[in-house]
Motif scaffolding. Structure first.
Motif, PDB file in Angstrom:
ATOM      1  N   SER A 126      42.005  62.630   6.070  1.00  0.00           N
ATOM      2  CA  SER A 126      41.151  63.806   6.294  1.00  0.00           C
ATOM      3  C   SER A 126      40.857  64.061   7.768  1.00  0.00           C
ATOM      4  O   SER A 126      39.807  64.587   8.131  1.00  0.00           O
ATOM      5  CB  SER A 126      39.845  63.690   5.490  1.00  0.00           C
ATOM      6  N   TYR A 127      41.799  63.700   8.623  1.00  0.00           N
ATOM      7  CA  TYR A 127      41.668  63.990  10.050  1.00  0.00           C
ATOM      8  C   TYR A 127      42.122  65.422  10.299  1.00  0.00           C
ATOM      9  O   TYR A 127      43.056  65.902   9.657  1.00  0.00           O
ATOM     10  CB  TYR A 127      42.541  63.060  10.891  1.00  0.00           C
ATOM     11  N   SER A 128      41.510  66.068  11.245  1.00  0.00           N
ATOM     12  CA  SER A 128      41.940  67.415  11.621  1.00  0.00           C
ATOM     13  C   SER A 128      43.283  67.315  12.356  1.00  0.00           C
ATOM     14  O   SER A 128      43.611  66.267  12.929  1.00  0.00           O
ATOM     15  CB  SER A 128      40.903  68.062  12.547  1.00  0.00           C
ATOM     16  N   PRO A 129      44.054  68.409  12.369  1.00  0.00           N
ATOM     17  CA  PRO A 129      45.310  68.399  13.128  1.00  0.00           C
ATOM     18  C   PRO A 129      45.091  68.059  14.606  1.00  0.00           C
ATOM     19  O   PRO A 129      45.918  67.382  15.216  1.00  0.00           O
ATOM     20  CB  PRO A 129      45.851  69.824  12.961  1.00  0.00           C
ATOM     21  N   GLU A 130      43.971  68.514  15.158  1.00  0.00           N
ATOM     22  CA  GLU A 130      43.675  68.219  16.565  1.00  0.00           C
ATOM     23  C   GLU A 130      43.445  66.720  16.772  1.00  0.00           C
ATOM     24  O   GLU A 130      43.891  66.152  17.764  1.00  0.00           O
ATOM     25  CB  GLU A 130      42.436  69.002  17.035  1.00  0.00           C
ATOM     26  N   THR A 131      42.745  66.095  15.834  1.00  0.00           N
ATOM     27  CA  THR A 131      42.498  64.660  15.939  1.00  0.00           C
ATOM     28  C   THR A 131      43.799  63.890  15.822  1.00  0.00           C
ATOM     29  O   THR A 131      44.053  62.950  16.590  1.00  0.00           O
ATOM     30  CB  THR A 131      41.499  64.200  14.853  1.00  0.00           C
ATOM     31  N   VAL A 132      44.645  64.284  14.881  1.00  0.00           N
ATOM     32  CA  VAL A 132      45.943  63.625  14.722  1.00  0.00           C
ATOM     33  C   VAL A 132      46.755  63.760  16.001  1.00  0.00           C
ATOM     34  O   VAL A 132      47.317  62.778  16.501  1.00  0.00           O
ATOM     35  CB  VAL A 132      46.712  64.200  13.509  1.00  0.00           C
ATOM     36  N   ARG A 133      46.803  64.952  16.541  1.00  0.00           N
ATOM     37  CA  ARG A 133      47.550  65.186  17.779  1.00  0.00           C
ATOM     38  C   ARG A 133      47.020  64.294  18.912  1.00  0.00           C
ATOM     39  O   ARG A 133      47.792  63.657  19.625  1.00  0.00           O
ATOM     40  CB  ARG A 133      47.470  66.668  18.185  1.00  0.00           C
ATOM     41  N   ALA A 134      45.705  64.203  19.037  1.00  0.00           N
ATOM     42  CA  ALA A 134      45.109  63.381  20.100  1.00  0.00           C
ATOM     43  C   ALA A 134      45.424  61.896  19.898  1.00  0.00           C
ATOM     44  O   ALA A 134      45.726  61.185  20.868  1.00  0.00           O
ATOM     45  CB  ALA A 134      43.596  63.612  20.142  1.00  0.00           C
ATOM     46  N   LEU A 135      45.347  61.432  18.662  1.00  0.00           N
ATOM     47  CA  LEU A 135      45.659  60.020  18.382  1.00  0.00           C
ATOM     48  C   LEU A 135      47.121  59.713  18.701  1.00  0.00           C
ATOM     49  O   LEU A 135      47.435  58.671  19.286  1.00  0.00           O
ATOM     50  CB  LEU A 135      45.341  59.677  16.925  1.00  0.00           C
ATOM     51  N   LEU A 136      48.009  60.616  18.313  1.00  0.00           N
ATOM     52  CA  LEU A 136      49.432  60.412  18.590  1.00  0.00           C
ATOM     53  C   LEU A 136      49.709  60.396  20.094  1.00  0.00           C
ATOM     54  O   LEU A 136      50.481  59.571  20.579  1.00  0.00           O
ATOM     55  CB  LEU A 136      50.275  61.491  17.907  1.00  0.00           C
ATOM     56  N   GLU A 137      49.080  61.295  20.812  1.00  0.00           N
ATOM     57  CA  GLU A 137      49.286  61.363  22.266  1.00  0.00           C
ATOM     58  C   GLU A 137      48.727  60.136  22.976  1.00  0.00           C
ATOM     59  O   GLU A 137      49.298  59.671  23.961  1.00  0.00           O
ATOM     60  CB  GLU A 137      48.639  62.635  22.829  1.00  0.00           C
TER      61      GLU A 137
END
Length: 145
Positions: A126-137
């Motif tokens: 249930s992470y937002s797309p922005e959170t996923v993007r930040a974690l990946l980066e």
């Protein structure tokens, strides 16, 4: 300030995540990963009890899904508990693990495929797309396959 022992802290985290799953804030929640099977097994009775108390389900995970969403050192070789309400959420998680294993075996776990597995895991959590993007980066500690 009073010291909190590690066992109590981990139990408190599981309590919080079970409440979040029950409330529908998260479809899937993870306990903190632990290094040893003995520590994991010691937490098991509490994990089952607190999940039942909140009316959610608990799945003991001895081989967590490793993706680029989290640092390799935080997941590989660790033990944790999954908390969820709907059976289809656990089924999706297990299918995601199978898809990753199949991609690794077929030497297709790279680039967009690799990123997609991590994104789908983030969605299950249930992470937002922005959170996923930040974690990946931010993740520089990645699995080598």
């Amino acid at each position: 300030m009073r010291e909190i022992d590690t066992y109590s802290y981990r139990c408190g985290v599981m309590d919080c995540f079970c409440e979040m799953v029950r409330a529908g804030v998260k479809a899937l929640a993870l306990s903190h990963p632990v290094d040893s099977r003995a520590e994991w097994e010691e937490l098991g009775p509490f994990a089952a009890k607190i999940a039942a108390q909140y009316g959610v389900k608990c799945y003991p995970e001895a081989e967590p899904l490793v993706t680029d969403l989290f640092p390799l050192s935080a997941t590989c070789g660790k033990f944790l508990y999954l908390f969820y309400r709907a059976d289809h959420v656990l089924e999706e998680y297990l299918r995601l693990k199978e898809r990753k294993a199949s991609m690794v075996a077929g030497r297709a776990y790279f680039g967009g495929n690799r990123t997609q597995i991590a994104r789908e895991y983030g969605r299950l959590l249930s992470y937002s797309p922005e959170t996923v993007r930040a974690l990946l980066e931010a993740n520089r500690d990645r699995e080598r396959v």
